[in-house]
Design an enzyme around this catalytic site. Structure first.
Site, PDB file in Angstrom:
ATOM      1  N   HIS A 123      -0.682   0.050 -10.029  1.00  0.00           N
ATOM      2  CA  HIS A 123      -1.355  -0.917  -9.130  1.00  0.00           C
ATOM      3  C   HIS A 123      -1.812  -2.144  -9.934  1.00  0.00           C
ATOM      4  CE1 HIS A 123      -3.782  -1.376  -5.166  1.00  0.00           C
ATOM      5  NE2 HIS A 123      -3.448  -2.561  -5.659  1.00  0.00           N
ATOM      6  N   ARG A 150       0.856  -1.186   0.000  1.00  0.00           N
ATOM      7  CA  ARG A 150       0.000   0.000   0.000  1.00  0.00           C
ATOM      8  C   ARG A 150       0.891   1.234   0.000  1.00  0.00           C
ATOM      9  NH1 ARG A 150      -3.540  -2.771  -1.471  1.00  0.00           N
ATOM     10  NH2 ARG A 150      -5.448  -3.365  -0.387  1.00  0.00           N
TER      11      ARG A 150
HETATM   12  N1  LIG Z   1      -0.189  -4.317  -5.620  1.00  0.00           N
HETATM   13  C1  LIG Z   1      -1.179  -5.165  -5.782  1.00  0.00           C
HETATM   14  O1  LIG Z   1      -1.605  -5.391  -6.926  1.00  0.00           O
HETATM   15  C2  LIG Z   1      -1.761  -5.888  -4.598  1.00  0.00           C
HETATM   16  C3  LIG Z   1      -2.675  -6.924  -4.810  1.00  0.00           C
HETATM   17  C4  LIG Z   1      -3.181  -7.610  -3.719  1.00  0.00           C
HETATM   18  C5  LIG Z   1      -2.764  -7.282  -2.424  1.00  0.00           C
HETATM   19  N2  LIG Z   1      -1.871  -6.280  -2.230  1.00  0.00           N
HETATM   20  C6  LIG Z   1      -1.385  -5.952  -0.871  1.00  0.00           C
HETATM   21  O2  LIG Z   1      -0.641  -7.053  -0.369  1.00  0.00           O
HETATM   22  C7  LIG Z   1      -0.900  -7.167   1.024  1.00  0.00           C
HETATM   23  C8  LIG Z   1      -0.490  -8.535   1.533  1.00  0.00           C
HETATM   24  O3  LIG Z   1      -1.423  -9.516   1.112  1.00  0.00           O
HETATM   25  P1  LIG Z   1      -1.422 -11.013   1.702  1.00  0.00           P
HETATM   26  O4  LIG Z   1      -2.645 -11.667   1.184  1.00  0.00           O
HETATM   27  O5  LIG Z   1      -0.101 -11.666   1.475  1.00  0.00           O
HETATM   28  O6  LIG Z   1      -1.557 -10.709   3.274  1.00  0.00           O
HETATM   29  P2  LIG Z   1      -1.529 -11.757   4.477  1.00  0.00           P
HETATM   30  O7  LIG Z   1      -1.772 -13.142   3.987  1.00  0.00           O
HETATM   31  O8  LIG Z   1      -2.410 -11.192   5.526  1.00  0.00           O
HETATM   32  O9  LIG Z   1       0.000 -11.708   4.962  1.00  0.00           O
HETATM   33  C9  LIG Z   1       0.548 -10.602   5.600  1.00  0.00           C
HETATM   34  C10 LIG Z   1       1.985 -10.877   6.001  1.00  0.00           C
HETATM   35  O10 LIG Z   1       2.519  -9.702   6.626  1.00  0.00           O
HETATM   36  C11 LIG Z   1       3.017 -10.032   7.923  1.00  0.00           C
HETATM   37  N3  LIG Z   1       2.798  -8.923   8.866  1.00  0.00           N
HETATM   38  C12 LIG Z   1       1.630  -8.299   9.165  1.00  0.00           C
HETATM   39  N4  LIG Z   1       1.843  -7.355  10.099  1.00  0.00           N
HETATM   40  C13 LIG Z   1       3.154  -7.397  10.409  1.00  0.00           C
HETATM   41  C14 LIG Z   1       3.975  -6.683  11.306  1.00  0.00           C
HETATM   42  N5  LIG Z   1       3.486  -5.728  12.103  1.00  0.00           N
HETATM   43  N6  LIG Z   1       5.281  -6.997  11.371  1.00  0.00           N
HETATM   44  C15 LIG Z   1       5.802  -7.972  10.578  1.00  0.00           C
HETATM   45  N7  LIG Z   1       5.075  -8.700   9.689  1.00  0.00           N
HETATM   46  C16 LIG Z   1       3.769  -8.397   9.619  1.00  0.00           C
HETATM   47  C17 LIG Z   1       2.219 -11.246   8.350  1.00  0.00           C
HETATM   48  O11 LIG Z   1       2.928 -11.911   9.377  1.00  0.00           O
HETATM   49  P3  LIG Z   1       2.384 -13.313  10.002  1.00  0.00           P
HETATM   50  O12 LIG Z   1       2.724 -14.314   8.931  1.00  0.00           O
HETATM   51  O13 LIG Z   1       3.157 -13.476  11.235  1.00  0.00           O
HETATM   52  O14 LIG Z   1       0.898 -13.136  10.189  1.00  0.00           O
HETATM   53  C18 LIG Z   1       2.111 -12.011   7.041  1.00  0.00           C
HETATM   54  O15 LIG Z   1       3.276 -12.750   6.796  1.00  0.00           O
HETATM   55  C19 LIG Z   1      -2.382  -6.833   1.109  1.00  0.00           C
HETATM   56  O16 LIG Z   1      -2.747  -6.457   2.426  1.00  0.00           O
HETATM   57  C20 LIG Z   1      -2.494  -5.686   0.134  1.00  0.00           C
HETATM   58  O17 LIG Z   1      -2.224  -4.467   0.809  1.00  0.00           O
HETATM   59  C21 LIG Z   1      -1.373  -5.568  -3.283  1.00  0.00           C
END
Ligand SMILES: NC(=O)c1ccc[n+]([C@@H]2O[C@H](COP(=O)([O-])OP(=O)(O)OC[C@H]3O[C@@H](n4cnc5c(N)ncnc54)[C@H](OP(=O)(O)O)[C@@H]3O)[C@@H](O)[C@H]2O)c1
Length: 308
Positions: A271, A223
């Site tokens: 994006h 983000r």
């Molecule tokens: N650019 C694009 O086209 C696009 C598309 C889709 C999504 N996104 C973005 O990608 C993000 C990630 O998606 P996802 O599905 O992979 O999310 P997810 O499955 O919720 O995984 C989030 C990861 O971040 C870690 N994390 C969260 N808070 C943290 C903190 N305070 N300190 C350290 N690590 C932390 C989590 O740790 P744990 O493993 O310990 O829980 C987990 O490994 C989305 O939230 C969105 O913003 C971007």
């Protein structure tokens, strides 16, 4: 008949209308702010207006149209109800491609090569072996974990930073706030795949980015609010960072007159790193609506109190 309100403050979600109606012919959809939206039992949202969900007396389930739920979590009056998100394998695979491309772009110095080509300047750069390049994934969730295999297949050293400790074969995992400096210090190409939470907002700031080795690069896929843009630009101009691929921004689309488009070392992408197809969103939502109505456990439910 189950009634679903489709809610987004920042633009109509009309691209979902046909896929939703096809996937759920026996569900009634009403788009916010059309009459009757507030009596729905289920809200399908991206960025609902603050207080909208709290004003729905029959609401029992909140569902994001995407992988992130930050637009929902931002509502200060968010009701304490189950929240689900979309976890799409096709999106994760696309994200992994984008990250691999970004890593190769910096690793093979295409930023410099493209600039040289534009100036008709023939110059062979010294090459670094992939095994000597360290890619650090901030976030090893549904998306981060998918990028590991492709990066490892090229030969990169892959590490990751997570909130809770974990073991992943072939990945050096750093967990928790205290481990962030050590994670950054050993990362040549930093990829942000964190969810946007109060803990991660502004995390890519001068203090943290300065801990990357000199010449490191950033790939921002999470983000825009994770990045303190002025700090990035200063570190690029000072030569501490070599470049950045930025896919997400606080304001999207990035305005055409925004200086970032022309900032040396910055590549703006719209994006596009990973997009879920409307049909995939509708299919996952339909499955959760089916589970909701038959009392079965919901898929991809956000853990209480974690915020992502
Ligand atoms: N650019 C694009 O086209 C696009 C598309 C889709 C999504 N996104 C973005 O990608 C993000 C990630 O998606 P996802 O599905 O992979 O999310 P997810 O499955 O919720 O995984 C989030 C990861 O971040 C870690 N994390 C969260 N808070 C943290 C903190 N305070 N300190 C350290 N690590 C932390 C989590 O740790 P744990 O493993 O310990 O829980 C987990 O490994 C989305 O939230 C969105 O913003 C971007």
């Amino acid at each position: 008949m189950t009634k679903v309100a489709v809610i987004n403050e920042t633009g109509a979600l009309s691209f979902l209308t046909a896929p939703l109606e096809q996937a759920m012919p026996d569900v009634a959809f009403v788009h916010w702010p059309d009459p009757g939206w507030d009596t729905a039992e289920i809200a399908l949202c991206w960025r609902p207006p603050a207080g909208a969900l709290a004003s729905m007396p029959n609401l029992k389930l909140i569902h994001s149209i995407g992988a992130g739920v930050d637009g929902i979590m931002a509502d200060p009056q968010l009701p304490a109800l189950p929240i689900c998100r979309v976890v799409d394998g096709t999106l994760a695979a696309a994200m992994a491609e984008f990250i691999l491309w970004g890593a190769l772009y910096f690793h093979r110095q295409m930023d410099i090569v493209i600039r040289n080509a534009r100036d008709a300047h023939w110059h062979r750069l010294e090459q670094t072996a992939a095994r000597d390049r360290r890619v650090g994934l901030m976030g090893l969730g549904a998306l981060g974990i998918e990028a590991v295999g492709p990066l490892r297949s090229v030969g990169y050293q892959v590490s990751g930073w997570t909130r809770s400790p974990r073991e992943i074969e072939g990945v050096t995992v750093f967990s928790g706030e205290a481990a962030l400096p050590a994670f950054l210090a050993q990362t040549d190409i930093l990829v942000s795949l964190l969810p946007l939470t109060p803990q991660t907002r502004g995390i890519l700031n001068r203090a943290n980015l300065s801990q990357l080795p000199r010449g490191a690069a950033l790939i921002l896929c999470s983000r825009g609010e994770h990045l303190v843009m002025d700090d990035l630009v200063a570190l690029l101009r000072e030569g501490h960072l070599r470049g950045a691929i930025l896919d997400v921004f606080e304001t999207e689309p990035l305005p055409a007159d925004h200086p970032l488009w022309h900032e040396p070392g910055v590549l703006v992408t719209p994006h596009m790193a990973g997009l879920a197809k409307p049909r995939a969103i509708a299919a996952q939502f339909a499955e959760n609506v089916r589970r909701f109505t038959s009392g079965e456990p919901l898929l991809n439910r956000i853990e209480n109190g974690r915020g992502y």
